[in-house]
Design an enzyme around this catalytic site. Structure first.
Site, PDB file in Angstrom:
ATOM      1  N   ASP A   1     -50.035  -1.883  15.765  1.00  0.00           N
ATOM      2  CA  ASP A   1     -50.993  -2.602  16.136  1.00  0.00           C
ATOM      3  C   ASP A   1     -52.270  -2.397  15.609  1.00  0.00           C
ATOM      4  O   ASP A   1     -53.292  -2.784  16.062  1.00  0.00           O
ATOM      5  CB  ASP A   1     -51.419  -2.365  17.841  1.00  0.00           C
ATOM      6  CG  ASP A   1     -50.144  -3.256  18.743  1.00  0.00           C
ATOM      7  OD1 ASP A   1     -49.875  -4.365  18.311  1.00  0.00           O
ATOM      8  OD2 ASP A   1     -49.627  -2.678  19.767  1.00  0.00           O
TER       9      ASP A   1
ATOM     10  N   ASP B   1     -45.492  -9.424  20.020  1.00  0.00           N
ATOM     11  CA  ASP B   1     -46.866  -8.926  20.145  1.00  0.00           C
ATOM     12  C   ASP B   1     -47.415  -8.894  18.443  1.00  0.00           C
ATOM     13  O   ASP B   1     -48.651  -9.044  18.257  1.00  0.00           O
ATOM     14  CB  ASP B   1     -47.131  -7.737  20.608  1.00  0.00           C
ATOM     15  CG  ASP B   1     -46.296  -7.484  21.868  1.00  0.00           C
ATOM     16  OD1 ASP B   1     -45.139  -7.925  22.056  1.00  0.00           O
ATOM     17  OD2 ASP B   1     -46.841  -6.726  22.715  1.00  0.00           O
TER      18      ASP B   1
HETATM   19  N1  GLY Z   1     -47.812  -4.513  24.198  1.00  0.00           N
HETATM   20  C1  GLY Z   1     -49.094  -5.101  24.266  1.00  0.00           C
HETATM   21  C2  GLY Z   1     -49.295  -5.925  25.579  1.00  0.00           C
HETATM   22  O1  GLY Z   1     -49.216  -5.144  26.524  1.00  0.00           O
HETATM   23  O2  GLY Z   1     -49.217  -6.792  25.396  1.00  0.00           O
END
Ligand code: GLY
Length: 384
Positions: free
Chosen positions: A105, A162
């Protein structure tokens, strides 16, 4: 005008455009107060007491609060937003080095901090950190299966929807350095999202498990949605907004079409007020299921993006849907009448299957609300 008075007046508005300049003014008052309230904390979740927590600074959400501040700075020209935002990319870089905790991320962290900081101020540390993050993300690519692997530990074959939102840092790096490797990897992962994550009906898988040696798709895992075949709304919003971004960078119509497919399913599932439930297939009747305002804001910002790429007659449906959602959020889900509350929006859902953070405020919900409103007010910068 007091926040409470404005908020009451806003209840009667039929169109977001009628109140948008006032909402934006109040948002500045709100964010100025948040600067005092939040201080040095790295906010992630605010529960019933309205106090934002102080999450570890290498967590995936650490870019969103400074991201709000950078947007505010660019929109208003006011220096105090820049001053409050300045240190964040350095802080989480140091923590990630210290704890060996860079992860999939890094786009969520470094795009709304280091990258925008460099774009707005020319800061060379921002540039270095942004490129370092892009290099790290590119290094997570598995050629067998064409995916960016999620998480660390031993999940070598796992990929998540994501990551679609993290791709912008690869495309930014390709543009910034002239090195096309970043774009090749961004496109390859986006192709996997289009071909494997998005289902026939436009709903999306959250986690897919691949054989990391052969690239063969093994199975869909439930992740943060209700189950493996359900329709987790925030996952859909990551795909929708993320693929619209990929189209912006590449001009390749397949990503635009895919973003539309996800958007059409998302819009068809919305309740009357346009604010998504946490999973569109959590139950036959969603009436008693919690909403997820973070899915709503991320989707709204993505829909505005999508609408801008289409002829007005086709784009209007997406733009109108985004405005309907943002009006509802402004009227019914915001904290205008609670000055002591440190968040902007209520009723986010983090991870319902794990019983974590249900009916709370989420900093990424706040971020995409600000991002979407700024876009409607003519903000041209694009972070994601
Ligand atoms: N995994 C990131 C979210 O909670 O969207």
């Amino acid at each position: 005008m007091s926040e409470l008075k404005n908020a009451v007046n806003w209840q009667n508005a039929q169109k977001l455009g009628d109140i948008l300049p006032d909402v934006w003014k109040e948002l500045q008052v709100k964010v100025d107060r948040m600067i005092e309230q939040i201080g040095d904390k790295s906010p992630h979740v605010a529960k019933e007491d309205g106090i934002y927590d102080d999450m570890r600074v290498d967590w995936w959400t650490s870019g969103f609060w400074p991201g709000i501040l950078w947007i505010m700075h660019e929109m208003t020209g006011k220096e105090h937003y820049k001053e409050a935002a300045w240190e964040w990319d350095g802080k989480f870089e140091q923590k990630s080095i210290q704890d060996h905790n860079f992860h999939h991320d890094v786009g969520f962290q470094y795009l709304p901090t280091a990258v925008i900081k460099h774009k707005l101020t020319g800061d060379t540390d921002g540039l270095r950190r942004g490129l370092q993050a892009a290099n790290f993300l590119a290094g997570r690519f598995n050629m067998a299966g064409n995916f960016l692997r999620a998480w660390n530990q031993d999940k070598h074959g796992w990929a998540i929807v994501d990551s679609t939102m993290n791709l912008s840092i690869l495309f930014w790096a390709a543009e910034t350095t002239g090195d096309p490797r970043f774009e090749h990897i961004g496109r390859a992962h986006a192709d996997t999202v289009v071909e494997k994550f998005i289902r026939e009906d436009g709903s999306v898988n959250h986690i897919l498990s691949f054989d990391p040696q052969t690239g063969e798709l093994i199975e869909s895992l439930g992740g943060q949605g209700f189950g493996p075949q359900s329709a987790w709304s925030r996952g859909a919003s990551w795909a929708l907004h993320g693929l619209a971004n990929v189209y912006r960078f590449t001009g390749d119509a397949k990503y635009l079409k895919a973003a539309q497919r996800v958007a059409n399913y998302f819009l068809a599932c919305l309740p009357e007020d346009g604010v998504a439930h946490w999973d569109f297939r959590a139950d036959e009747s969603l009436d008693n299921e919690p909403r997820d305002t973070s899915a709503a804001t991320c989707a709204a910002s993505g829909l505005i993006e999508l609408a801008a790429f289409l002829p007005p007659s086709e784009g209007a449906v997406y733009r109108n849907a985004a405005e309907r959602t943002l009006l509802s959020l402004t009227q019914k889900y915001a904290t205008w009448d609670k000055p002591e509350h440190q968040a902007i929006l209520l009723e986010g859902t983090g991870h319902k299957p794990a019983g974590q953070n249900v009916n709370v405020s989420l900093i990424y919900g706040d971020y995409y609300y600000v991002e979407a409103l700024a876009k409607l007010l003519g903000w041209k910068q694009r972070i994601f």
